[in-house]
Design an enzyme around this catalytic site. Structure first.
Site, PDB file in Angstrom:
ATOM      1  N   ASP A  16       0.833  -1.210   0.000  1.00  0.00           N
ATOM      2  CA  ASP A  16       0.000   0.000   0.000  1.00  0.00           C
ATOM      3  C   ASP A  16       0.864   1.255   0.000  1.00  0.00           C
ATOM      4  O   ASP A  16       1.974   1.254   0.540  1.00  0.00           O
ATOM      5  CB  ASP A  16      -0.905  -0.027   1.245  1.00  0.00           C
ATOM      6  N   ASN A  64     -11.157  -2.717  -5.074  1.00  0.00           N
ATOM      7  CA  ASN A  64     -10.432  -1.763  -5.915  1.00  0.00           C
ATOM      8  C   ASN A  64     -11.163  -1.420  -7.220  1.00  0.00           C
ATOM      9  O   ASN A  64     -10.825  -0.428  -7.882  1.00  0.00           O
ATOM     10  CB  ASN A  64      -9.008  -2.254  -6.213  1.00  0.00           C
TER      11      ASN A  64
HETATM   12  C1  IPE Z   1      -5.382  -2.761  -0.097  1.00  0.00           C
HETATM   13  O1  IPE Z   1      -5.075  -1.419  -0.243  1.00  0.00           O
HETATM   14  C2  IPE Z   1      -5.438  -3.410  -1.459  1.00  0.00           C
HETATM   15  C3  IPE Z   1      -4.160  -3.614  -2.125  1.00  0.00           C
HETATM   16  C4  IPE Z   1      -2.991  -3.270  -1.653  1.00  0.00           C
HETATM   17  C5  IPE Z   1      -4.252  -4.248  -3.421  1.00  0.00           C
HETATM   18  P1  IPE Z   1      -6.194  -0.302  -0.374  1.00  0.00           P
HETATM   19  O2  IPE Z   1      -5.475   0.980  -0.537  1.00  0.00           O
HETATM   20  O3  IPE Z   1      -7.172  -0.666  -1.431  1.00  0.00           O
HETATM   21  O4  IPE Z   1      -6.928  -0.397   1.050  1.00  0.00           O
HETATM   22  P2  IPE Z   1      -7.744   0.683   1.861  1.00  0.00           P
HETATM   23  O5  IPE Z   1      -8.776   1.232   0.924  1.00  0.00           O
HETATM   24  O6  IPE Z   1      -6.789   1.731   2.303  1.00  0.00           O
HETATM   25  O7  IPE Z   1      -8.328  -0.065   3.019  1.00  0.00           O
HETATM   26  C1  IPE Z   2      -1.624   0.341  -3.375  1.00  0.00           C
HETATM   27  O1  IPE Z   2      -1.433   1.715  -3.423  1.00  0.00           O
HETATM   28  C2  IPE Z   2      -1.850  -0.243  -4.731  1.00  0.00           C
HETATM   29  C3  IPE Z   2      -3.193  -0.791  -4.962  1.00  0.00           C
HETATM   30  C4  IPE Z   2      -4.201  -0.734  -4.121  1.00  0.00           C
HETATM   31  C5  IPE Z   2      -3.403  -1.459  -6.225  1.00  0.00           C
HETATM   32  P1  IPE Z   2      -2.629   2.730  -3.360  1.00  0.00           P
HETATM   33  O2  IPE Z   2      -3.059   3.093  -4.739  1.00  0.00           O
HETATM   34  O3  IPE Z   2      -3.729   2.217  -2.483  1.00  0.00           O
HETATM   35  O4  IPE Z   2      -1.930   3.983  -2.674  1.00  0.00           O
HETATM   36  P2  IPE Z   2      -2.527   4.947  -1.572  1.00  0.00           P
HETATM   37  O5  IPE Z   2      -3.053   4.102  -0.458  1.00  0.00           O
HETATM   38  O6  IPE Z   2      -3.607   5.746  -2.232  1.00  0.00           O
HETATM   39  O7  IPE Z   2      -1.354   5.789  -1.167  1.00  0.00           O
HETATM   40 MG    MG Z   3      -4.115   2.376  -0.499  1.00  0.00          MG
END
Ligand code: IPE
Ligand code: IPE
Ligand code: MG
Length: 228
Positions: A16, A64
């Protein structure tokens, strides 16, 4: 590099912080995701170096899909590029690819690439790389329970035997980057007795050395499983 004493066999990572990494640099989110792929590459090499039996990475959750269409499509594009560019190295390094989650919901071209990659590495016997795609624990447990019921018994053992992770070793260590302290629907069942490790490092900044630090902390933890 020195190996930790009691070493983890199966590590899972909630990768993340790509968006925040990009935002800090005033770059488009897509660049954060691209740099995230490079971190995945380093991680897979690290996993081999540290002798992990299995590495499970959260790449796309069932939630997602709620992101803007453009971001979902960027993520799909990166996934395709990664398979095309990295499959040979993984195949030659004896990595076995597995998918957890309902990846068949992706577009036909992505499904085909994934299935070709699964077939290409099926004969390997080294580190398992399990990629969570369109994965959510609640969905996984519901699917497993339905199959357990069909097979005649809803017990903890029979549900577990039908989870997407049934062929993987038990989960030892679950890492989440970016400072968030939640599981976001990842491996809820499997994490029942896993050790949890949270770090503020944003995913694109994560290196094999960060993995090593987490493994070292793991090796110092005492796992009691409710006993004494
Ligand atoms: C979890 O991260 C999903 C992945 C890393 C693929 P998210 O960014 O989607 O999770 P939340 O929304 O912060 O809980
Ligand atoms: C994790 O990074 C990647 C996926 C969920 C695919 P994010 O896109 O959630 O990054 P933040 O949480 O917005 O920084
Ligand atoms: Mg995230």
């Amino acid at each position: 590099m020195n190996m930790p004493a009691a070493s983890a066999k199966h590590v899972a990572i909630i990768m993340d912080g790509n968006g925040r990494w990009a935002k800090k640099r005033m770059l488009p989110r897509a660049v954060g995701h691209q740099r995230g792929v490079e971190a995945v590459r380093r991680l897979v090499r690290g996993a081999r170096e540290f002798g992990l039996e299995a590495l499970t990475i959260y790449a796309f959750s069932t939630e997602n899909w709620q992101r803007p269409e453009e971001e979902v499509s960027d993520l799909m594009g990166l996934m395709k590029k990664f398979i095309i560019s990295d499959l040979e190295e993984m195949a030659e390094n004896d990595i076995r690819l597995r998918i957890i989650g309902d990846y068949k919901a992706f577009s036909a071209d992505v499904v085909k690439l994934i299935e070709d990659a699964l077939a290409r590495t099926a004969g390997n016997s080294g580190t398992i790389l399990a990629v969570a795609l369109n994965y959510g624990s609640l969905d996984e447990i519901a699917r497993a329970a339905a199959r357990a019921a069909q097979a005649g018994a809803i017990t903890a053992d029979s549900i577990e035997a039908h989870l997407d992770t049934a062929e993987l070793p038990p989960l030892d260590l679950l890492i989440r980057t970016s400072g968030e302290v939640r599981l976001s629907n990842f491996l809820l069942w499997q994490a029942a007795y896993a050790e949890l490790y949270f770090t503020d490092v944003l995913w694109p900044d994560f290196t094999a050395d960060h993995l090593k630090q987490a493994l070292e902390e793991f090796s110092g933890r005492e796992r009691r499983y409710g006993g004494r």
